[in-house]
Design a protein around this motif. Sequence first.
Motif, short mmCIF file in Angstrom:
data_model
loop_
_atom_site.label_atom_id
_atom_site.label_comp_id
_atom_site.label_asym_id
_atom_site.label_seq_id
_atom_site.Cartn_x
_atom_site.Cartn_y
_atom_site.Cartn_z
N GLY A 128 -7.79 0.36 5.64
CA GLY A 128 -7.32 1.73 5.71
C GLY A 128 -5.86 1.83 6.09
N THR A 129 -5.29 3.02 5.82
CA THR A 129 -3.88 3.27 6.10
C THR A 129 -3.70 4.46 7.04
OG1 THR A 129 -3.53 4.78 4.25
CG2 THR A 129 -3.28 2.41 3.79
N ILE A 132 -8.59 1.55 0.76
CA ILE A 132 -8.19 0.79 -0.42
C ILE A 132 -9.07 -0.44 -0.55
CG2 ILE A 132 -6.30 -0.50 -1.50
CD1 ILE A 132 -4.35 1.38 0.00
N ALA A 169 0.82 -1.21 0.00
CA ALA A 169 0.00 0.00 0.00
C ALA A 169 0.85 1.27 0.00
CB ALA A 169 -0.93 0.01 1.22
N ALA A 174 -8.97 8.75 -0.82
CA ALA A 174 -8.24 9.44 0.24
C ALA A 174 -9.20 10.25 1.12
CB ALA A 174 -7.19 10.36 -0.36
N GLU A 232 -8.98 3.25 -4.78
CA GLU A 232 -8.40 3.88 -3.60
C GLU A 232 -9.09 5.23 -3.42
OE1 GLU A 232 -4.22 6.08 -3.00
OE2 GLU A 232 -4.04 3.94 -3.40
N LYS A 264 -5.78 6.57 3.43
CA LYS A 264 -6.24 5.90 2.22
C LYS A 264 -7.19 4.77 2.59
CE LYS A 264 -1.89 6.22 -0.38
NZ LYS A 264 -0.83 5.35 -0.96
N ARG A 316 -5.23 -3.94 -6.85
CA ARG A 316 -5.99 -2.77 -6.40
C ARG A 316 -7.18 -2.55 -7.34
NH1 ARG A 316 -3.33 1.87 -3.86
NH2 ARG A 316 -1.49 0.95 -4.78
N ASN A 326 -2.17 7.24 6.65
CA ASN A 326 -2.29 8.57 6.06
C ASN A 326 -3.64 8.81 5.39
OD1 ASN A 326 0.28 9.50 6.85
ND2 ASN A 326 1.21 8.33 5.19
#
Length: 186
Positions: A152-153, A159, A134, A173, A171, A157, A168, A155
Amino acid sequence: GTERWRYSPKEANTPGGSWSSPAAGDGRVYFNSVDGKVYALSGSTGDLLWNYDTGRGLRSAPAYSDGLVFIGAYEGVFHALSAKTGHREWGGGSGGAIGSAAAVSDGVVYFGSWDGTLQAVLIKGVVPQWKFDAGESITTSAAAAGGRLFFGTINGKMIALDKASGNRIWEFAVPGGIHSTPAVHD
């Protein structure tokens, strides 16, 4: 409801408390403690059945499926334990901390790590399926629905991946990090 039993970590020598939700299966309740141990209690009596010492910090919740308990350690080691005995059946490493619960769907376990990868491993035979990068720390458990995985990430994202290939799909943000598991409605 009426309380049927209570487990007191201090009385049972499980110092440090737990930072995650328990999992249940096979008539047992599974939880971890920041002391690095995974515990199994009888679901009917609350008696301690077994504990397994990972030797590492645990912050992710355990996951249960088909007689196995899956747990990721903060130091990047993944464990698959026998739900009946607590014996380590298999495991492996990731390049970063595992701070969220594994997801299990259709005989495959999925786990993310702070190294930015989400891995898929076929449980029967312990066969790696794919690894997705990711590009930043994965901070949530994956949610599986409709042939896709959502996570989720750090920062911000969100996904979506194809569950079978790890490719993928999209995505999106959002401002800030994502720190809770997505909820999906089929």
